[in-house]
Design an enzyme around this catalytic site. Structure first.
Site, short mmCIF file in Angstrom:
data_model
loop_
_atom_site.label_atom_id
_atom_site.label_comp_id
_atom_site.label_asym_id
_atom_site.label_seq_id
_atom_site.Cartn_x
_atom_site.Cartn_y
_atom_site.Cartn_z
N ASP A 27 0.84 -1.20 0.00
CA ASP A 27 0.00 0.00 0.00
C ASP A 27 0.88 1.26 0.00
OD1 ASP A 27 0.87 -0.21 2.61
OD2 ASP A 27 -1.11 0.03 3.52
N SER A 28 2.21 1.06 0.04
CA SER A 28 3.15 2.18 -0.15
C SER A 28 2.93 2.82 -1.51
CB SER A 28 4.60 1.68 -0.02
OG SER A 28 4.83 0.57 -0.87
N ASP A 36 -1.09 -6.27 -0.39
CA ASP A 36 -1.25 -5.60 0.91
C ASP A 36 -2.71 -5.21 1.11
OD1 ASP A 36 0.22 -4.84 3.07
OD2 ASP A 36 1.18 -3.12 2.10
N LYS A 61 -1.34 -9.46 2.77
CA LYS A 61 -0.51 -9.09 3.94
C LYS A 61 -1.33 -8.14 4.81
CE LYS A 61 3.13 -6.05 3.66
NZ LYS A 61 2.70 -4.97 4.56
N GLU A 80 -1.13 -5.76 8.54
CA GLU A 80 -0.27 -5.20 9.59
C GLU A 80 -0.85 -5.51 10.96
OE1 GLU A 80 0.59 -1.02 9.08
OE2 GLU A 80 1.23 -1.30 7.00
N GLU A 116 9.30 -4.72 10.33
CA GLU A 116 9.74 -3.40 9.83
C GLU A 116 10.23 -2.50 10.97
OE1 GLU A 116 6.98 -1.41 7.22
OE2 GLU A 116 8.24 0.39 7.12
O1 KIV Z 1 3.53 -1.16 1.64
C1 KIV Z 1 4.70 -1.59 1.60
O2 KIV Z 1 5.46 -1.35 0.65
C2 KIV Z 1 5.14 -2.41 2.72
C3 KIV Z 1 6.62 -2.58 2.87
C4 KIV Z 1 7.16 -1.38 3.56
C5 KIV Z 1 6.96 -3.84 3.57
O3 KIV Z 1 4.37 -2.85 3.51
#
Ligand code: KIV
Length: 263
Positions: A44-45, A83, A112, A114, A181
């Site tokens: 989600d970055s 994500d 994924k 968090e 992280e």
């Molecule tokens: O969103 C992302 O790119 C991530 C990485 C920082 C692991 O979760």
């Protein structure tokens, strides 16, 4: 062509060789990254690097599904992690509904989410409903507003114990691997030793089971901010800007297009 990783080969890598994970958001880059990556993360970055936002919080399911499909088109032979954006796994029912959307609308191999101990029930529920889950513990980018910034974890003994609890809870809930992280290197190494599934680090030192970087950070394309843990393997921003300036100069001087570029 490299063999596509599976959940079983990812788990077996632990103790044998480090795993290489990298983010991608589109087919073009996914295809370029695929030959060297074990796993591609549609993080989600993308909300920051692609969308220009200051954090990841406004990423949506629709965006994640669109970009995951693009990545899967470009990297057909890669293990792809999608994500889950902020708010989309706030309770079991919402998490399962959204994870099912990912599995039905994209070929992603896993999702994924968090969170550690506090998300264990949700991870367990997803896994028991056929969703493969990669955990994410330590510094949680989706907590940036509630925590008032990006805070490195593992500095106090309470935080160290919590990280170990988090890793154990994520593993027990059924996740097949996890990202760790922004954690002090020696603590992350300890966490990796406490579980049998791979712990993939970002800003967590060398003694974990693999590394993940955001592709635009490691290629030097993202200029807004470079965290300490990023190594720039390319000065991408300078290369791109120089190339585009070269193009503009040649358009202005009519040096481009030449005969060989003309029908
Ligand atoms: O969103 C992302 O790119 C991530 C990485 C920082 C692991 O979760």
């Amino acid at each position: 062509m490299n063999k596509k990783m599976t959940i079983s080969s990812i788990k077996k890598a632990k103790g044998n060789r480090p795993l290489v994970m990298i983010t991608a958001y589109d087919a073009l880059f996914a295809k370029l990254l695929e030959p060297s990556a074990d796993m591609i993360l549609v993080g989600d970055s993308l909300n920051m690097t692609f969308g220009g936002k200051s954090d990841t919080l406004s990423a949506t399911m629709q965006q994640m599904i669109y970009h995951t499909n693009a990545v899967c088109m470009g990297a057909k032979n890669s293990f792809v992690v999608c994500d889950m954006p902020f708010g989309t796994y706030r309770d079991k029912t919402t998490a399962l509904e959204n994870a099912i959307r990912v599995f039905q609308q994209t070929p992603a191999d896993c999702i994924k989410i968090e969170g550690g101990e506090e998300k264990a029930d949700i991870i367990k529920y997803l896994c028991s409903n056929g969703i493969a889950v990669c955990g994410h513990i330590g510094l949680l980018p989706q907590a940036v507003r509630s925590e008032g910034g990006y805070k490195v974890k593992g500095k106090t003994s309470d935080e160290q114990l919590q990280l170990i609890e988090d890793a154990r809870a994520v593993e027990e809930a059924g996740a097949f691997c996890m990202v760790i992280e922004g954690v002090k290197a020696e603590v992350a190494a300890e966490v990796a030793k406490c579980v049998d599934i791979p712990v993939i680090g970002i800003g967590a030192g060398a003694d974990v089971d693999g590394q993940v970087l955001v592709f635009s950070d490691m290629l030097g394309l993202y200029e807004e901010f470079t965290p300490k843990f990023v190594k720039k393997y390319l000065d991408g921003a300078t290369l791109v800007k120089d190339a585009v300036k070269n193009y503009a100069d040649e358009v202005n001087s009519r040096a481009f297009p030449k005969k060989e570029h003309t029908y």
